[in-house]
Design a protein around this motif. Structure first.
Motif, PDB file in Angstrom:
ATOM      1  N   LEU A  36       0.834  -1.203   0.000  1.00 14.71           N
ATOM      2  CA  LEU A  36       0.000   0.000   0.000  1.00 14.71           C
ATOM      3  C   LEU A  36       0.871   1.257   0.000  1.00 14.71           C
ATOM      4  O   LEU A  36       0.574   2.226  -0.710  1.00 14.71           O
ATOM      5  CB  LEU A  36      -0.916   0.005   1.227  1.00 14.71           C
ATOM      6  N   GLY A  37       1.941   1.243   0.791  1.00  9.97           N
ATOM      7  CA  GLY A  37       2.841   2.391   0.816  1.00  9.97           C
ATOM      8  C   GLY A  37       3.500   2.627  -0.521  1.00  9.97           C
ATOM      9  O   GLY A  37       3.706   3.773  -0.943  1.00  9.97           O
ATOM     10  N   GLY A  38       3.829   1.544  -1.205  1.00  7.67           N
ATOM     11  CA  GLY A  38       4.446   1.673  -2.523  1.00  7.67           C
ATOM     12  C   GLY A  38       3.494   2.281  -3.539  1.00  7.67           C
ATOM     13  O   GLY A  38       3.894   3.117  -4.367  1.00  7.67           O
ATOM     14  N   ILE A  39       2.227   1.874  -3.496  1.00  2.56           N
ATOM     15  CA  ILE A  39       1.245   2.446  -4.425  1.00  2.56           C
ATOM     16  C   ILE A  39       1.019   3.919  -4.116  1.00  2.56           C
ATOM     17  O   ILE A  39       0.921   4.750  -5.021  1.00  2.56           O
ATOM     18  CB  ILE A  39      -0.089   1.677  -4.359  1.00  2.56           C
ATOM     19  N   ASP A  40       0.951   4.271  -2.829  1.00  3.76           N
ATOM     20  CA  ASP A  40       0.805   5.684  -2.460  1.00  3.76           C
ATOM     21  C   ASP A  40       1.976   6.506  -2.999  1.00  3.76           C
ATOM     22  O   ASP A  40       1.794   7.636  -3.487  1.00  3.76           O
ATOM     23  CB  ASP A  40       0.727   5.829  -0.937  1.00  3.76           C
ATOM     24  N   LEU A  41       3.172   5.938  -2.905  1.00  6.44           N
ATOM     25  CA  LEU A  41       4.353   6.629  -3.429  1.00  6.44           C
ATOM     26  C   LEU A  41       4.248   6.787  -4.940  1.00  6.44           C
ATOM     27  O   LEU A  41       4.585   7.849  -5.494  1.00  6.44           O
ATOM     28  CB  LEU A  41       5.620   5.847  -3.071  1.00  6.44           C
TER      29      LEU A  41
ATOM     30  N   MET B 288      10.895  12.953  -4.481  1.00  6.63           N
ATOM     31  CA  MET B 288      10.536  11.553  -4.310  1.00  6.63           C
ATOM     32  C   MET B 288      11.456  10.857  -3.311  1.00  6.63           C
ATOM     33  O   MET B 288      11.031   9.969  -2.580  1.00  6.63           O
ATOM     34  CB  MET B 288      10.558  10.824  -5.656  1.00  6.63           C
ATOM     35  N   ASP B 289      12.726  11.261  -3.268  1.00 10.40           N
ATOM     36  CA  ASP B 289      13.650  10.683  -2.288  1.00 10.40           C
ATOM     37  C   ASP B 289      13.164  10.967  -0.878  1.00 10.40           C
ATOM     38  O   ASP B 289      13.211  10.099   0.004  1.00 10.40           O
ATOM     39  CB  ASP B 289      15.062  11.249  -2.477  1.00 10.40           C
ATOM     40  N   ALA B 290      12.703  12.206  -0.661  1.00 13.95           N
ATOM     41  CA  ALA B 290      12.211  12.578   0.664  1.00 13.95           C
ATOM     42  C   ALA B 290      10.964  11.786   1.022  1.00 13.95           C
ATOM     43  O   ALA B 290      10.809  11.300   2.146  1.00 13.95           O
ATOM     44  CB  ALA B 290      11.910  14.078   0.698  1.00 13.95           C
ATOM     45  N   LYS B 291      10.059  11.623   0.050  1.00 11.30           N
ATOM     46  CA  LYS B 291       8.811  10.896   0.299  1.00 11.30           C
ATOM     47  C   LYS B 291       9.064   9.393   0.455  1.00 11.30           C
ATOM     48  O   LYS B 291       8.292   8.696   1.114  1.00 11.30           O
ATOM     49  CB  LYS B 291       7.826  11.157  -0.835  1.00 11.30           C
TER      50      LYS B 291
ATOM     51  N   GLY C  71      10.310   7.109   4.270  1.00 14.73           N
ATOM     52  CA  GLY C  71       9.474   6.306   5.160  1.00 14.73           C
ATOM     53  C   GLY C  71       9.282   4.899   4.641  1.00 14.73           C
ATOM     54  O   GLY C  71       9.305   3.925   5.409  1.00 14.73           O
ATOM     55  N   LEU C  72       9.101   4.781   3.320  1.00 11.27           N
ATOM     56  CA  LEU C  72       8.925   3.461   2.715  1.00 11.27           C
ATOM     57  C   LEU C  72      10.207   2.640   2.832  1.00 11.27           C
ATOM     58  O   LEU C  72      10.161   1.425   3.027  1.00 11.27           O
ATOM     59  CB  LEU C  72       8.528   3.608   1.246  1.00 11.27           C
ATOM     60  N   GLU C  73      11.343   3.317   2.759  1.00 11.98           N
ATOM     61  CA  GLU C  73      12.620   2.621   2.902  1.00 11.98           C
ATOM     62  C   GLU C  73      12.754   2.028   4.306  1.00 11.98           C
ATOM     63  O   GLU C  73      13.246   0.908   4.477  1.00 11.98           O
ATOM     64  CB  GLU C  73      13.778   3.581   2.631  1.00 11.98           C
ATOM     65  N   GLU C  74      12.291   2.776   5.315  1.00 14.11           N
ATOM     66  CA  GLU C  74      12.328   2.265   6.679  1.00 14.11           C
ATOM     67  C   GLU C  74      11.422   1.046   6.821  1.00 14.11           C
ATOM     68  O   GLU C  74      11.766   0.080   7.513  1.00 14.11           O
ATOM     69  CB  GLU C  74      11.901   3.360   7.667  1.00 14.11           C
TER      70      GLU C  74
ATOM     71  N   PHE D 117      14.160  19.681 -13.999  1.00 15.30           N
ATOM     72  CA  PHE D 117      12.881  19.115 -13.576  1.00 15.30           C
ATOM     73  C   PHE D 117      13.081  17.710 -13.010  1.00 15.30           C
ATOM     74  O   PHE D 117      12.524  17.352 -11.968  1.00 15.30           O
ATOM     75  CB  PHE D 117      11.916  19.073 -14.766  1.00 15.30           C
ATOM     76  N   GLY D 118      13.899  16.902 -13.707  1.00 15.77           N
ATOM     77  CA  GLY D 118      14.169  15.544 -13.238  1.00 15.77           C
ATOM     78  C   GLY D 118      14.854  15.527 -11.889  1.00 15.77           C
ATOM     79  O   GLY D 118      14.529  14.704 -11.023  1.00 15.77           O
ATOM     80  N   GLU D 119      15.803  16.449 -11.675  1.00 21.61           N
ATOM     81  CA  GLU D 119      16.511  16.520 -10.400  1.00 21.61           C
ATOM     82  C   GLU D 119      15.575  16.925  -9.272  1.00 21.61           C
ATOM     83  O   GLU D 119      15.640  16.386  -8.158  1.00 21.61           O
ATOM     84  CB  GLU D 119      17.669  17.521 -10.516  1.00 21.61           C
ATOM     85  N   GLN D 120      14.684  17.887  -9.551  1.00 18.19           N
ATOM     86  CA  GLN D 120      13.720  18.321  -8.542  1.00 18.19           C
ATOM     87  C   GLN D 120      12.760  17.193  -8.181  1.00 18.19           C
ATOM     88  O   GLN D 120      12.428  16.989  -7.012  1.00 18.19           O
ATOM     89  CB  GLN D 120      12.944  19.541  -9.051  1.00 18.19           C
ATOM     90  N   LEU D 121      12.325  16.464  -9.205  1.00 16.92           N
ATOM     91  CA  LEU D 121      11.423  15.336  -8.979  1.00 16.92           C
ATOM     92  C   LEU D 121      12.112  14.271  -8.124  1.00 16.92           C
ATOM     93  O   LEU D 121      11.527  13.737  -7.181  1.00 16.92           O
ATOM     94  CB  LEU D 121      10.982  14.729 -10.317  1.00 16.92           C
TER      95      LEU D 121
END
Length: 264
Positions: free
Chosen positions: A91-96, A209-212, A215-218, A201-205
């Motif tokens: 579920l977390g992966g789909i939210d991401l 996404m890294d920040a978001k 939590g999923l990584e944890e 744009f790619g770097e900003q994205l």
């Protein structure tokens, strides 16, 4: 662009993420129901644990010593403990993935664009299916091809995600080309300037996404530890019960070569 989005979407499979981070791969089939856990080799039944305590091999319920009973029960409970974590990870992966879609296409095509809306709807439908799959009380199958219960987080689900991406991209290619043209014009017609804008744009994205994804990584690390515990419990069971020594649910991978866990 499609490759970037597809990559984010396909990272959502919790089991796969756990295998990568733990260097573990599911090497056999598993079917988990409310009253039993069944193990399959090449899609053929190998043995099962009933009510988390009875070990059934070749249709016969084995008489167990106290130590063997502890090994059977411990293994069954470890497997069941992993199920809600896989559910949460999926579920977390789909939210991401939904957030990645919104960030990407809203920046490229503007807010409330049709592409983002369509992809988000499809992914929310997939999320609902995952939730129902894990909470319906129906058996859960993993790494099984020829069963009446779908292997929801396996190849079937990957194919579904790929289809969602392919269809959305095909239906939106015109809008994307127009948006790319506008970006090119905004860059004064210079391909170098356009490339620089798109790279920014790619770097900003990626930063967002890294920040978001932190939590999923944890969650992935926690699931990794759980799967390692399941693997250790399996080894204890194989040591305790000769009748299941030859069966191996997990395969350990090294960087250079796959190393099959030896039969104890």
């Amino acid at each position: 662009m499609k490759t970037v989005i597809a990559g984010v979407l396909l990272l959502m499979t919790g089991a796969a993420a756990a295998h990568d981070s733990c260097n573990l791969e599911l090497d056999a089939g598993l079917r988990i129901s409310e009253d039993s856990i069944e193990f399959y080799e090449a899609d053929k039944p190998s043995y099962k644990i009933v009510d988390d305590q009875y070990l059934v091999v070749n249709g016969q319920t084995l008489k167990l010593t106290a130590g063997q009973q502890d090994a059977v029960t411990g293994y069954a409970k470890a497997i069941r403990a992993a199920v809600p974590e896989v559910h949460s990870m999926a579920l977390g992966g789909i939210d991401l993935a939904i957030e990645a879609v919104a960030l990407t296409f809203d920046n490229l095509l503007g807010e409330k664009n049709q592409v983002s809306a369509q992809l988000t709807t499809e992914l929310n439908n997939a999320k609902g299916d995952v939730n129902r799959y894990f909470t319906s009380g129906r058996p859960i199958s993993l790494n099984l091809a020829n069963q009446d219960t779908p292997d929801f987080l396996g190849k079937q689900f990957e194919t579904r995600i790929e289809r969602i991406v392919e269809t959305s991209m095909q239906n939106s290619i015109g809008s994307i080309m127009v948006a790319m043209g506008k970006e090119l014009l905004a860059s004064g017609g210079s391909m170098k300037a356009f490339e620089a804008r798109m790279n920014k744009f790619g770097e900003q994205l990626e930063l967002q996404m890294d920040a978001k994804a932190a939590g999923l990584e944890e969650q992935g690390k926690k699931l990794c530890g759980t799967m390692q515990s399941v693997d250790a419990r399996e080894e204890q069971l194989k040591l305790a019960v000769p009748a299941v020594q030859s069966f191996n649910l997990f395969r350990v991978k090294t960087v250079d070569v796959d190393v099959a866990q030896h039969n104890i």
